[in-house]
Motif scaffolding. Structure first.
Motif, short mmCIF file in Angstrom:
data_model
loop_
_atom_site.label_atom_id
_atom_site.label_comp_id
_atom_site.label_asym_id
_atom_site.label_seq_id
_atom_site.Cartn_x
_atom_site.Cartn_y
_atom_site.Cartn_z
N GLY A 158 -4.48 -7.44 7.37
CA GLY A 158 -4.42 -6.21 6.59
C GLY A 158 -5.52 -6.11 5.56
N LEU A 159 -5.78 -4.88 5.12
CA LEU A 159 -6.75 -4.65 4.06
C LEU A 159 -6.03 -4.00 2.89
N GLU A 160 -6.57 -4.21 1.71
CA GLU A 160 -6.01 -3.51 0.56
C GLU A 160 -6.41 -2.04 0.67
N LEU A 161 -5.47 -1.17 0.41
CA LEU A 161 -5.79 0.25 0.50
C LEU A 161 -5.63 0.91 -0.87
N PHE A 162 -6.71 1.54 -1.33
CA PHE A 162 -6.70 2.24 -2.61
C PHE A 162 -6.97 3.71 -2.38
N SER A 163 -6.46 4.52 -3.28
CA SER A 163 -6.86 5.90 -3.28
C SER A 163 -7.40 6.20 -4.66
N LYS A 164 -8.66 6.55 -4.74
CA LYS A 164 -9.34 6.79 -6.02
C LYS A 164 -9.06 5.66 -7.01
N GLY A 165 -9.18 4.45 -6.55
CA GLY A 165 -9.04 3.32 -7.46
C GLY A 165 -7.60 2.90 -7.74
N VAL A 166 -6.62 3.62 -7.22
CA VAL A 166 -5.23 3.21 -7.45
C VAL A 166 -4.70 2.53 -6.18
N LEU A 167 -4.10 1.39 -6.38
CA LEU A 167 -3.64 0.63 -5.23
C LEU A 167 -2.46 1.31 -4.53
N ILE A 168 -2.58 1.52 -3.25
CA ILE A 168 -1.46 2.05 -2.47
C ILE A 168 -0.68 0.93 -1.82
N THR A 169 -1.37 0.04 -1.17
CA THR A 169 -0.69 -1.14 -0.64
C THR A 169 -1.69 -2.28 -0.54
N ASN A 170 -1.23 -3.51 -0.76
CA ASN A 170 -2.21 -4.59 -0.73
C ASN A 170 -2.35 -5.22 0.65
N LYS A 171 -1.60 -4.73 1.62
CA LYS A 171 -1.82 -5.18 2.99
C LYS A 171 -1.53 -4.06 3.96
N CYS A 172 -2.53 -3.26 4.22
CA CYS A 172 -2.36 -2.18 5.18
C CYS A 172 -2.80 -2.72 6.54
N SER A 173 -1.81 -3.06 7.35
CA SER A 173 -2.14 -3.71 8.63
C SER A 173 -2.72 -2.70 9.62
N ASP A 174 -2.42 -1.42 9.42
CA ASP A 174 -2.90 -0.41 10.36
C ASP A 174 -4.41 -0.21 10.30
N LEU A 175 -5.04 -0.77 9.28
CA LEU A 175 -6.48 -0.59 9.16
C LEU A 175 -7.27 -1.59 10.01
N LEU A 176 -6.60 -2.58 10.54
CA LEU A 176 -7.31 -3.63 11.29
C LEU A 176 -6.68 -3.87 12.65
N PRO A 177 -7.49 -3.88 13.71
CA PRO A 177 -6.93 -4.29 15.00
C PRO A 177 -6.67 -5.80 14.99
N ASP A 178 -5.77 -6.27 15.84
CA ASP A 178 -5.40 -7.68 15.85
C ASP A 178 -6.60 -8.60 16.04
N TYR A 179 -7.54 -8.16 16.90
CA TYR A 179 -8.66 -9.07 17.18
C TYR A 179 -9.63 -9.18 16.01
N PHE A 180 -9.51 -8.33 15.02
CA PHE A 180 -10.32 -8.51 13.80
C PHE A 180 -9.43 -8.89 12.61
N SER A 181 -8.32 -9.54 12.89
CA SER A 181 -7.35 -9.78 11.81
C SER A 181 -7.86 -10.75 10.76
N PHE A 182 -8.96 -11.43 11.04
CA PHE A 182 -9.51 -12.38 10.07
C PHE A 182 -10.23 -11.68 8.92
N VAL A 183 -10.52 -10.40 9.07
CA VAL A 183 -11.29 -9.69 8.04
C VAL A 183 -10.41 -9.44 6.80
N LYS A 184 -11.00 -9.67 5.62
CA LYS A 184 -10.29 -9.39 4.38
C LYS A 184 -11.08 -8.32 3.62
N GLY A 185 -10.41 -7.65 2.71
CA GLY A 185 -11.16 -6.71 1.89
C GLY A 185 -10.40 -5.48 1.46
#
Ligand code: ADP
Length: 612
Positions: free
Chosen positions: A290-317
């Motif tokens: 998952g990636l941290e998801l912000f909207s205009k600098g406000v944190l929405i969730t710190n692990k949005c798994s929908d932003l990353l496909p499984d095969y790139f699950s090692f990516v952080k950010g």
């Protein structure tokens, strides 16, 4: 008042904090500010869905102050605050970051440079304080409580007064030692420097009282621009590295940093990292992508798994997009169109960056592939080839060409003539594979062979079926096409002998071969399931009965050949049967499989030795 004890693990960490002097103990301030910022985030996020709360973002603040004479530093916020139970649970037990650290300490059994490697959380206050108090009032309560602790002995919680929600943390700074001046933290410029250094990007103002023209004035110390919003040229690599290490609990710099600013159908900023190694939990079920998801600098969730496909699950950010509605609930993120298109865009960005890394920094890419390549292979295999086009250029295999890792495109470039095949051999080690007669033959002919030594390799290749127009061919299957007329006739003429041997060991066939160099025997498989796949499948639970169709090859240039033929001609079929079993088992061993019936084999061989 009764003192409560810390949980055991917490006690150990506390002990480490109190008794050790660390070079960059100044990060205690970063930890407190980061907790305060989280508390403000939580309150703001709550206010978006809870209409009873009237919270304006511009009112949310962090304040740092100090009193040199009383040796106090306070960090306060008007965030979500803590109830009595929360004080107990959050500060009485070791937090996640702490336990992470604890594990590491245990594994390595040596003093590590903790700070700068890990966020150590609230307990780091004890590096510089001999007493810490936390006054807090939760947004859900009209009562305030005071948590106090002087270290390992334990802590107390008592009733207290506070006008509104928030938390005030007070550090009683340790007395100076001969060689260690804790007083340096009771200094305006030093505190300001530490705030700027570690907490500049915090999105809420961090205030300090400062003397301007002999008057005390409250000033904002941080720039409030998060690092992912800053222009790449204004940020040093070191800053990105530190951000990564602090935030994702890694002690190594990332292998690669991806900074991306996208404007168009969707608009977002992304700051992504490819770690230089897989964390210890990466290949476990506990790992959450998952990636941290912000909207205009406000944190929405710190692990949005929908932003990353499984095969790139090692990516952080971090991804920050003004297109995502702040009010979005975590449940609807999954169906959200914007999230989906950001995910698509990020996926192709990651792929592009990886290909670039492959091109520009080969060594780094190989390092990456050794750590995370399995995810890519699995991405192809588990999708039944659907992701083939996307992922095939990222694959690497060790090749007989200089024994180095190669991509499929590089293999293709080196193909001579109009051969439309990619040859491979699967087995547990490169040495074993190189010794296989069929592989030796190909290499002697100048044909490149891929050595598939990872258990996922062959499944991946079978799933792909082809790379562009090139077909994958198992080196072990290849030689059958090359049977000479002479061998064909020999096999025909000896049908009776070969059938007897085949029935004795119970496999698909036995054949003579002139292709085995110095090996007396070898095995090949006929049919879809290769020997290597049989090995992998057999290692899985409930895999009874999976068998490759095996054919035993006997080298006609080896003395065993003559022996067998003469036994047959002399009608010594009992001996022939025993020898067939021995030869078959030898072939199993040469091909890395285990013998089928060790007792029987032992008896036959010992019998032979005794009669000798
Ligand atoms: P971490 O921040 O890694 O979770 P900490 O030990 O720093 O670990 O903090 C433990 C917990 O205490 C936090 O997760 C949070 O729930 C709570 N906490 C700490 N500081 C504050 C604060 N200023 N306001 C509200 N809650 C806080």
């Amino acid at each position: 008042m009764k003192k409560k004890e810390f949980k055991t693990e917490s006690k150990k960490i506390l002990n480490m904090m109190i008794n050790s002097i660390y070079t960059n103990e100044e990060i205690f301030l970063r930890e407190l500010i980061s907790n305060a910022s989280d508390a403000l985030d939580k309150l703001y996020y709550r206010s978006l869905t809870d209409k009873k709360l009237d919270i304006k973002k511009e009112d949310l603040k962090i304040k740092v102050s100090f009193d040199k004479d009383a040796r106090l530093i306070t960090v306060s916020d008007n965030g979500i605050g803590m109830t009595k139970e929360e004080l107990e649970n959050n500060l009485g037990t070791i937090a996640r970051s702490g336990s992470e650290l604890f594990k590491l300490q245990h594994e390595k059994d040596e003093k590590i440079d903790i700070i700068g490697q890990f966020g150590v959380g609230f307990y780091s206050s004890f590096m510089v304080s001999d007493k810490v108090s936390v006054l807090s009032r939760s947004i859900d309560s009209d009562k305030a409580f005071l948590w106090e602790s002087e270290g390992v002995d334990g802590y107390t919680i008592s009733d207290a007064d506070m006008d509104s929600n928030g938390t005030v943390i007070t550090l009683h700074i340790k007395e100076d030692l001969e060689n260690h001046q804790y007083s340096e933290y009771l200094d305006e410029y030093n505190l300001e420097r530490i705030i700027k250094k570690y907490s500049d990007y915090i999105t809420y103002p961090i205030m300090m009282d400062k003397e301007v023209d002999k008057k005390i004035e409250e000033q904002t110390i941080n720039s409030m621009v998060p690092i992912w919003k800053k222009d790449k040229k204004d940020v040093k690599d070191e800053d990105y590295n530190n951000f990564y290490k602090d935030r994702y609990y890694d002690y190594d710099n990332p292998l690669h940093i991806i900074k991306s600013k996208v404007e168009g159908l969707v608009t977002y900023d992304a700051l992504l990292f490819i770690p230089s190694h897989a964390t210890s939990d990466y290949y476990t079920k506990e790992y959450e992508k998952g990636l941290e998801l912000f909207s205009k600098g406000v944190l929405i969730t710190n692990k949005c798994s929908d932003l990353l496909p499984d095969y790139f699950s090692f990516v952080k950010g971090v991804v920050d997009s003004e297109d995502i509605d702040l009010n979005i609930s975590r449940e609807t993120l999954q169906k959200n169109h914007q999230v989906k298109s950001i995910a698509r865009s990020i996926e192709s960005k990651i792929k592009k960056e990886l290909l670039e890394l492959l091109k520009e920094k080969r060594e780094d890419y190989e390092k990456f592939f050794k750590e995370f390549g399995n995810g890519i292979k699995y991405g192809i295999y588990s999708s039944f080839g659907m992701n083939k086009e996307l992922l095939q250029d990222l694959l690497m295999f060790t090749s007989s060409h200089e024994d180095k890792l190669t991509t499929l495109a590089e293999y293709k470039e080196r193909i001579k003539d109009d051969n439309n095949k990619i040859y491979y051999a699967a087995g547990e080690s490169i040495d074993k594979l190189k010794n296989m007669p069929q592989v030796e033959n190909l290499i002697d002919k100048g044909i490149e062979v891929l050595f598939l030594t990872d258990y996922l390799d062959e499944f991946t290749i079978k799933t792909m079926n082809k790379f562009e127009e090139l077909e994958f061919v198992n080196a072990l299957d290849e030689k059958q096409d090359e049977e000479t007329d002479e061998i064909k006739k020999l096999n025909e003429d000896n049908k009776e002998l070969l059938n007897l041997m085949k029935d004795t060991v119970g496999i698909k066939g036995v054949k003579f071969s002139d292709n085995l160099k110095n090996h007396p025997v070898s095995l090949i498989s006929e049919g879809e399931l290769s020997l290597e796949m049989e090995k992998v499948l057999k290692a899985m639970p409930n895999a009874n009965g999976v068998e490759a169709s095996k054919v035993l090859l006997i080298n006609i240039n080896h003395p065993v050949y003559k022996k067998i033929v003469s036994l047959h001609n002399n009608g010594e079929s009992d001996k022939l049967k025993d020898y067939s079993k021995v030869l078959y088992n030898m072939a199993l061993l040469i091909n890395g499989l285990s013998v089928t019936n060790p007792n029987e084999l032992t008896n036959i061989v010992c019998d032979m030795i005794s009669k000798e």
